[in-house]
Design a protein around this motif. Structure first.
Motif, PDB file in Angstrom:
ATOM      1  N   VAL A 115       0.829  -1.213   0.000  1.00  0.00           N
ATOM      2  CA  VAL A 115       0.000   0.000   0.000  1.00  0.00           C
ATOM      3  C   VAL A 115       0.862   1.261   0.000  1.00  0.00           C
ATOM      4  O   VAL A 115       0.345   2.366   0.223  1.00  0.00           O
ATOM      5  CB  VAL A 115      -0.956   0.020   1.225  1.00  0.00           C
ATOM      6  N   SER A 116       2.135   1.111  -0.279  1.00  0.00           N
ATOM      7  CA  SER A 116       3.030   2.276  -0.279  1.00  0.00           C
ATOM      8  C   SER A 116       2.630   3.256  -1.373  1.00  0.00           C
ATOM      9  O   SER A 116       2.375   2.873  -2.519  1.00  0.00           O
ATOM     10  CB  SER A 116       4.477   1.828  -0.484  1.00  0.00           C
ATOM     11  N   GLY A 117       2.546   4.520  -1.012  1.00  0.00           N
ATOM     12  CA  GLY A 117       2.212   5.569  -1.958  1.00  0.00           C
ATOM     13  C   GLY A 117       0.755   5.599  -2.381  1.00  0.00           C
ATOM     14  O   GLY A 117       0.389   6.382  -3.258  1.00  0.00           O
ATOM     15  N   ARG A 118      -0.087   4.785  -1.735  1.00  0.00           N
ATOM     16  CA  ARG A 118      -1.510   4.765  -2.106  1.00  0.00           C
ATOM     17  C   ARG A 118      -2.265   5.866  -1.373  1.00  0.00           C
ATOM     18  O   ARG A 118      -1.846   6.334  -0.300  1.00  0.00           O
ATOM     19  CB  ARG A 118      -2.120   3.408  -1.751  1.00  0.00           C
ATOM     20  N   ILE A 187       1.120  -8.465  -3.025  1.00  0.00           N
ATOM     21  CA  ILE A 187      -0.032  -8.056  -3.819  1.00  0.00           C
ATOM     22  C   ILE A 187      -0.014  -6.537  -3.981  1.00  0.00           C
ATOM     23  O   ILE A 187      -0.035  -5.787  -3.000  1.00  0.00           O
ATOM     24  CB  ILE A 187      -1.346  -8.483  -3.139  1.00  0.00           C
ATOM     25  N   ALA A 188       0.048  -6.093  -5.215  1.00  0.00           N
ATOM     26  CA  ALA A 188       0.030  -4.664  -5.498  1.00  0.00           C
ATOM     27  C   ALA A 188      -1.404  -4.156  -5.434  1.00  0.00           C
ATOM     28  O   ALA A 188      -2.250  -4.555  -6.231  1.00  0.00           O
ATOM     29  CB  ALA A 188       0.629  -4.386  -6.873  1.00  0.00           C
ATOM     30  N   THR A 189      -1.703  -3.325  -4.470  1.00  0.00           N
ATOM     31  CA  THR A 189      -3.050  -2.777  -4.338  1.00  0.00           C
ATOM     32  C   THR A 189      -3.253  -1.657  -5.369  1.00  0.00           C
ATOM     33  O   THR A 189      -2.283  -1.092  -5.884  1.00  0.00           O
ATOM     34  CB  THR A 189      -3.259  -2.216  -2.920  1.00  0.00           C
ATOM     35  N   PRO A 190      -4.500  -1.340  -5.686  1.00  0.00           N
ATOM     36  CA  PRO A 190      -4.758  -0.275  -6.667  1.00  0.00           C
ATOM     37  C   PRO A 190      -4.136   1.053  -6.250  1.00  0.00           C
ATOM     38  O   PRO A 190      -4.104   1.400  -5.069  1.00  0.00           O
ATOM     39  CB  PRO A 190      -6.287  -0.197  -6.697  1.00  0.00           C
ATOM     40  N   ARG A 191      -3.675   1.801  -7.227  1.00  0.00           N
ATOM     41  CA  ARG A 191      -2.988   3.056  -6.941  1.00  0.00           C
ATOM     42  C   ARG A 191      -3.935   4.242  -6.792  1.00  0.00           C
ATOM     43  O   ARG A 191      -3.532   5.289  -6.315  1.00  0.00           O
ATOM     44  CB  ARG A 191      -1.968   3.353  -8.051  1.00  0.00           C
TER      45      ARG A 191
END
Length: 279
Positions: A115-118, A187-191
């Motif tokens: 969640v980095s930068g989200r 898991i890459a969360t939505p940006r």
């Protein structure tokens, strides 16, 4: 020989990283890897074909279930690992999954949420969603599912449904799912918040379609039922400090439910279990 099936749609930016991690310390002939590029308009197939020993199948239409079936047809060994193209999994992790399958028909790894930068709303949503108990014992939400030969014999072709991970999860009881410690998928969360809502709409549509197919008898798997109150009962009440995040969670899930109904894809009321996928 462990067979790894990767269905890939426009994954040229990540498929090389995925394959390189698998092959980095693999012995010759240890892994049988099939990448099924389906409906790609980028160089997914070409990038995959650059890796030695990787079998590449190029399908014209974008269709994950068809891609999984094509990969299964080409694969030559067991255990079998179904891997998402954007997941980095080492050869050591694959070996640990294979070892776990000696005593269980299905296995997966742990998961980490990036969640980095989200935006704050995305982080708040996953502060709740990431703690749902259903995500601790399921096979979904990781992009990695491994099955033994006997486990794969539980079902035939992948059905024409979006929720392939929920379908796999439904084939096995809780006691039959091994979770390998020490290895995780990230898991890459939505940006963006809008991207998260669109993703939830797709998830709702896929899960609803699968449950409807089960109700019609088109698939025989016992599909996991939705738990509409788990976010409150199991996550927020024991952790009252999460109340602000919970408010965001409710708004986002309600918006996704409204959007799903408006799109006519059968999305049910907010709180319906969208946790069979994480992103």
């Amino acid at each position: 020989m462990t067979s790894i099936v990767i269905a890939a749609h426009n994954e040229a930016a990540v498929i090389g990283r995925c394959l390189d991690a698998l092959l980095a310390d693999a012995e010759p002939g240890e892994f049988d890897i099939t990448v099924v590029a389906n409906g790609c308009t980028d160089d997914t197939a070409a990038v995959a074909a650059q890796r030695p020993g990787v079998r590449v199948i190029d399908l014209e239409e974008p269709d994950k279930s068809r891609a999984l079936n094509a990969g299964d047809d080409a694969a030559v060994g067991f255990p079998r690992v179904y891997l998402d193209a954007d997941v980095v999994l080492t050869g050591a992790a694959v070996r640990s999954l294979a070892a776990a399958l000696e005593s269980a028909p299905a296995a997966t790894v742990g998961r980490e949420l990036d969640v980095s930068g989200r935006p704050l709303l995305v982080k708040a949503y996953y502060a709740i969603h990431g703690r749902l108990p259903v995500l601790r014992d399921g096979l979904f939400g990781r992009g990695v599912v491994a099955v033994s030969e006997k486990g794969r014999a539980r079902f035939g072709r992948f059905p024409d449904l979006v929720a392939d991970d929920l379908y796999l999860d439904s084939q096995f009881s809780r006691a039959e799912k091994a979770h390998v410690g020490g290895y995780t998928s990230t898991i890459a969360t939505p940006r963006r918040t809008a991207d998260l809502i669109r993703r939830l709409v797709r998830v709702r549509g896929g899960n609803t379609a699968m449950r409807a197919a089960a109700a019609r008898g088109e698939i025989t798997a016992g599909v996991r039922a939705a738990d509409r109150s788990s976010w409150l009962r199991d996550v927020v009440l024991p952790r009252p400090w999460l109340a602000p995040a919970a408010a965001c969670y409710v708004v986002i899930t309600a918006t996704a439910a409204w959007s799903a109904r408006r799109a006519g894809d059968g999305g049910a009321a907010w709180g319906r279990d969208e946790s069979s996928r994480t992103s």
